[in-house]
Design a protein around this motif. Structure first.
Motif, PDB file in Angstrom:
ATOM      1  N   PHE A 116       0.851  -1.197   0.000  1.00 23.90           N
ATOM      2  CA  PHE A 116       0.000   0.000   0.000  1.00 23.90           C
ATOM      3  C   PHE A 116       0.890   1.251   0.000  1.00 23.90           C
ATOM      4  N   PRO A 117       0.375   2.391  -0.455  1.00 23.51           N
ATOM      5  CA  PRO A 117       1.188   3.614  -0.510  1.00 23.51           C
ATOM      6  C   PRO A 117       1.532   4.135   0.883  1.00 23.51           C
ATOM      7  N   HIS A 118       2.666   4.813   0.976  1.00 26.18           N
ATOM      8  CA  HIS A 118       3.135   5.340   2.263  1.00 26.18           C
ATOM      9  C   HIS A 118       3.725   6.729   2.048  1.00 26.18           C
ATOM     10  N   TYR A 119       3.317   7.665   2.893  1.00 22.35           N
ATOM     11  CA  TYR A 119       3.817   9.038   2.784  1.00 22.35           C
ATOM     12  C   TYR A 119       4.451   9.470   4.104  1.00 22.35           C
ATOM     13  N   VAL A 120       5.489  10.296   3.986  1.00 20.15           N
ATOM     14  CA  VAL A 120       6.111  10.898   5.171  1.00 20.15           C
ATOM     15  C   VAL A 120       5.803  12.389   5.133  1.00 20.15           C
ATOM     16  N   LEU A 121       5.208  12.906   6.203  1.00 24.37           N
ATOM     17  CA  LEU A 121       4.874  14.328   6.271  1.00 24.37           C
ATOM     18  C   LEU A 121       5.803  15.031   7.255  1.00 24.37           C
ATOM     19  N   ASP A 122       6.353  16.153   6.849  1.00 27.64           N
ATOM     20  CA  ASP A 122       7.257  16.915   7.704  1.00 27.64           C
ATOM     21  C   ASP A 122       6.434  17.840   8.606  1.00 27.64           C
ATOM     22  N   TYR A 123       6.266  17.417   9.862  1.00 22.40           N
ATOM     23  CA  TYR A 123       5.501  18.201  10.836  1.00 22.40           C
ATOM     24  C   TYR A 123       6.426  18.816  11.887  1.00 22.40           C
ATOM     25  N   GLU A 124       7.698  18.972  11.505  1.00 16.86           N
ATOM     26  CA  GLU A 124       8.706  19.393  12.479  1.00 16.86           C
ATOM     27  C   GLU A 124       8.389  20.733  13.151  1.00 16.86           C
ATOM     28  N   ASN A 125       8.113  21.750  12.340  1.00 19.87           N
ATOM     29  CA  ASN A 125       7.842  23.081  12.910  1.00 19.87           C
ATOM     30  C   ASN A 125       6.582  23.069  13.759  1.00 19.87           C
ATOM     31  N   MET A 126       5.566  22.387  13.241  1.00 18.03           N
ATOM     32  CA  MET A 126       4.307  22.294  13.969  1.00 18.03           C
ATOM     33  C   MET A 126       4.505  21.596  15.324  1.00 18.03           C
ATOM     34  N   PHE A 127       5.281  20.511  15.329  1.00 19.44           N
ATOM     35  CA  PHE A 127       5.524  19.750  16.548  1.00 19.44           C
ATOM     36  C   PHE A 127       6.279  20.601  17.570  1.00 19.44           C
ATOM     37  N   ARG A 128       7.261  21.357  17.082  1.00 13.25           N
ATOM     38  CA  ARG A 128       8.020  22.210  18.006  1.00 13.25           C
ATOM     39  C   ARG A 128       7.107  23.261  18.627  1.00 13.25           C
ATOM     40  N   GLU A 129       6.288  23.908  17.793  1.00 10.86           N
ATOM     41  CA  GLU A 129       5.421  24.983  18.300  1.00 10.86           C
ATOM     42  C   GLU A 129       4.304  24.443  19.188  1.00 10.86           C
ATOM     43  N   ALA A 130       3.692  23.325  18.781  1.00 16.14           N
ATOM     44  CA  ALA A 130       2.492  22.841  19.480  1.00 16.14           C
ATOM     45  C   ALA A 130       2.808  21.967  20.684  1.00 16.14           C
ATOM     46  N   VAL A 131       3.998  21.367  20.700  1.00 17.31           N
ATOM     47  CA  VAL A 131       4.293  20.375  21.746  1.00 17.31           C
ATOM     48  C   VAL A 131       5.577  20.695  22.510  1.00 17.31           C
ATOM     49  N   ILE A 132       6.714  20.806  21.805  1.00 13.84           N
ATOM     50  CA  ILE A 132       8.000  20.933  22.502  1.00 13.84           C
ATOM     51  C   ILE A 132       8.102  22.253  23.263  1.00 13.84           C
ATOM     52  N   ASP A 133       7.703  23.374  22.619  1.00 10.49           N
ATOM     53  CA  ASP A 133       7.826  24.679  23.285  1.00 10.49           C
ATOM     54  C   ASP A 133       6.970  24.738  24.550  1.00 10.49           C
ATOM     55  N   GLU A 134       5.738  24.214  24.460  1.00 14.45           N
ATOM     56  CA  GLU A 134       4.871  24.253  25.644  1.00 14.45           C
ATOM     57  C   GLU A 134       5.421  23.349  26.750  1.00 14.45           C
ATOM     58  N   PHE A 135       5.983  22.202  26.342  1.00 12.24           N
ATOM     59  CA  PHE A 135       6.600  21.291  27.303  1.00 12.24           C
ATOM     60  C   PHE A 135       7.689  22.025  28.091  1.00 12.24           C
ATOM     61  N   ALA A 136       8.561  22.724  27.368  1.00 11.06           N
ATOM     62  CA  ALA A 136       9.651  23.451  28.024  1.00 11.06           C
ATOM     63  C   ALA A 136       9.106  24.543  28.945  1.00 11.06           C
ATOM     64  N   ASP A 137       8.153  25.318  28.445  1.00  8.43           N
ATOM     65  CA  ASP A 137       7.633  26.444  29.224  1.00  8.43           C
ATOM     66  C   ASP A 137       6.887  25.977  30.476  1.00  8.43           C
ATOM     67  N   SER A 138       6.092  24.894  30.344  1.00  6.43           N
ATOM     68  CA  SER A 138       5.356  24.450  31.529  1.00  6.43           C
ATOM     69  C   SER A 138       6.286  23.807  32.551  1.00  6.43           C
ATOM     70  N   TYR A 139       7.341  23.154  32.070  1.00  7.54           N
ATOM     71  CA  TYR A 139       8.336  22.614  33.007  1.00  7.54           C
ATOM     72  C   TYR A 139       8.998  23.753  33.769  1.00  7.54           C
ATOM     73  N   LEU A 140       9.317  24.830  33.045  1.00  5.89           N
ATOM     74  CA  LEU A 140       9.954  25.990  33.695  1.00  5.89           C
ATOM     75  C   LEU A 140       9.006  26.662  34.681  1.00  5.89           C
ATOM     76  N   ALA A 141       7.717  26.499  34.460  1.00  3.70           N
ATOM     77  CA  ALA A 141       6.729  27.108  35.362  1.00  3.70           C
ATOM     78  C   ALA A 141       6.434  26.214  36.560  1.00  3.70           C
ATOM     79  N   GLY A 142       7.212  25.130  36.709  1.00  6.46           N
ATOM     80  CA  GLY A 142       7.053  24.262  37.874  1.00  6.46           C
ATOM     81  C   GLY A 142       6.005  23.188  37.709  1.00  6.46           C
ATOM     82  N   ALA A 143       5.514  22.973  36.485  1.00  6.23           N
ATOM     83  CA  ALA A 143       4.516  21.926  36.239  1.00  6.23           C
ATOM     84  C   ALA A 143       5.211  20.647  35.781  1.00  6.23           C
TER      85      ALA A 143
END
Length: 377
Positions: free
Chosen positions: A81-108
């Motif tokens: 079956f067909p298979h595609y790879v989608l580059d979601y790097e920027n989206m992942f950083r903005e939606a997940v990694i940045d918030e993870f870092a900021d909430s950790y810094l906020a003591g959560a």
């Protein structure tokens, strides 16, 4: 005469039913794709590239790393079956990694896997599946979707040791109507691996991914320091009366409920981290009983129960305040459609801001939604 429903719930043949399978490269999603392909569905495999695999954040054995993209592609080739790879790097950083870092810094103590499901996989990838004119999207998550009297319901997996309902509480009713979880009814991971072997998949013996995909070896602090230089500034360790007991090496190295590694030996009774105050760079410690609470303020609630959250003054439910804990009896006192105070029938220790509080119907596998624990006023 209406044709009977196929295994994905559509009144047409599998060949006329297009399904996008979110493929992480692991054994679970690979089995889902292979099973649906074997049943004759029009399968399209999609793998997300979530971060730069050459960067320091990447690690072997993490989900969505370079090796996993290769493995997903091999499964697709094997099953035709067909298979595609989608580059979601920027989206992942903005939606997940940045918030993870900021909430950790906020003591959560954040749970980025929930945000990834909510903001990336079940939002943007789901929209991509619709763009590909798929009838539904299937994933390898261990959770069940059942049809109830008022529509699709979310239920915990049949295998309690594999259940991922805690990480999927924010799935909306609209998303649920489009999603399918073909592994949720299985009673053990062994069943999944046997299916992988039966389909001859190259990932049949691949170990499960551990930790958060972008956190090498579970070392949160080193990742936060890379993302937010200067985040590990030292400060004071104080008791609950504010008396200074020692110095710490950065609030990001501590979590609520932690006992070991505080570096303040010689005291008669063991002390635990009871509060993190990033503004004053203080780690507050106290006796174990100081960790106990029966009141949990929750916001950003996603309600999946029948009717409206505000339609009752209170709801008797069971809740999980950590992914590793079993559901315990509680009462939800709604404040608004998205905010509530959850009263635990029995006090729990180490309830931490940034974790999720997930609601379950008593004596049932049904997930009623959940929200995010915060500090309150």
């Amino acid at each position: 005469m209406t044709p009977p429903l196929n295994s994905l719930g559509f009144a047409k043949s599998p060949a006329d039913t297009r399904v996008v399978v979110a493929m992480s490269g692991g054994v679970d999603s690979s089995v889902v794709a292979a099973q649906l392909a074997e049943e004759g569905y029009d399968v399209v495999g999609v793998t997300l590239q979530l971060y730069d695999h050459g960067a320091a954040l990447a690690k072997k054995g993490a989900c969505c790393a370079g090796r996993d993209i290769h493995d997903a592609r091999r499964v697709a080739e094997e099953m035709g079956f067909p298979h595609y790879v989608l580059d979601y790097e920027n989206m992942f950083r903005e939606a997940v990694i940045d918030e993870f870092a900021d909430s950790y810094l906020a003591g959560a103590t954040p749970v980025p896997c929930i945000r990834c499901n909510e903001r990336v996989k079940f939002r943007d990838l789901l929209e991509t599946a619709k763009d590909l004119e798929a009838d539904c999207m299937a994933t390898g998550h261990y959770i069940q979707r059942k049809t109830g009297p008022t529509g699709p319901e979310l239920h915990a997996a049949a295998d309690a040791t594999r259940d991922q309902s805690y990480f999927l509480f924010s799935t909306t009713a609209e998303q649920l109507s489009y999603l399918r979880f073909p592994l949720g009814h299985l009673h053990s991971k062994d069943e999944t691996r046997k299916l992988a072997a039966r389909y001859g998949l190259p990932v049949a013996d691949k170990p499960d991914s551990q930790d958060i995909c972008f956190v090498p070896n579970g070392n949160y602090a080193s990742v936060i320091e890379k993302l937010r230089p200067g985040a590990a500034d030292p400060g004071e360790i104080v008791d609950m009366d504010g008396n200074v007991l020692g110095e710490h090496r950065g609030v990001i190295h501590y979590t609520i409920g932690q006992r070991r590694g505080l570096g303040i030996g010689g005291l008669a009774d063991p002390l635990y981290v009871v509060k993190l105050d990033p503004d004053s760079r203080r780690v507050v410690v106290g006796p174990k009983e100081a960790l106990s609470t029966r009141t949990v303020p929750v916001r950003e609630i996603n309600w999946l129960g029948d009717g409206n959250l505000m339609s009752r003054d209170s709801w008797e439910v069971e809740v999980k305040v950590r992914s590793t804990r079993p559901p315990r009896p509680a009462i939800i006192h709604p404040i608004s459609a998205t905010e509530a105070e959850v009263e635990l029938v029995t006090a729990e220790e180490g309830v931490s801001p940034g974790q999720a509080c997930v609601f379950y119907m008593p004596d049932s596998s049904r997930v009623l939604g959940g929200g995010w624990i915060w500090r309150g006023h």
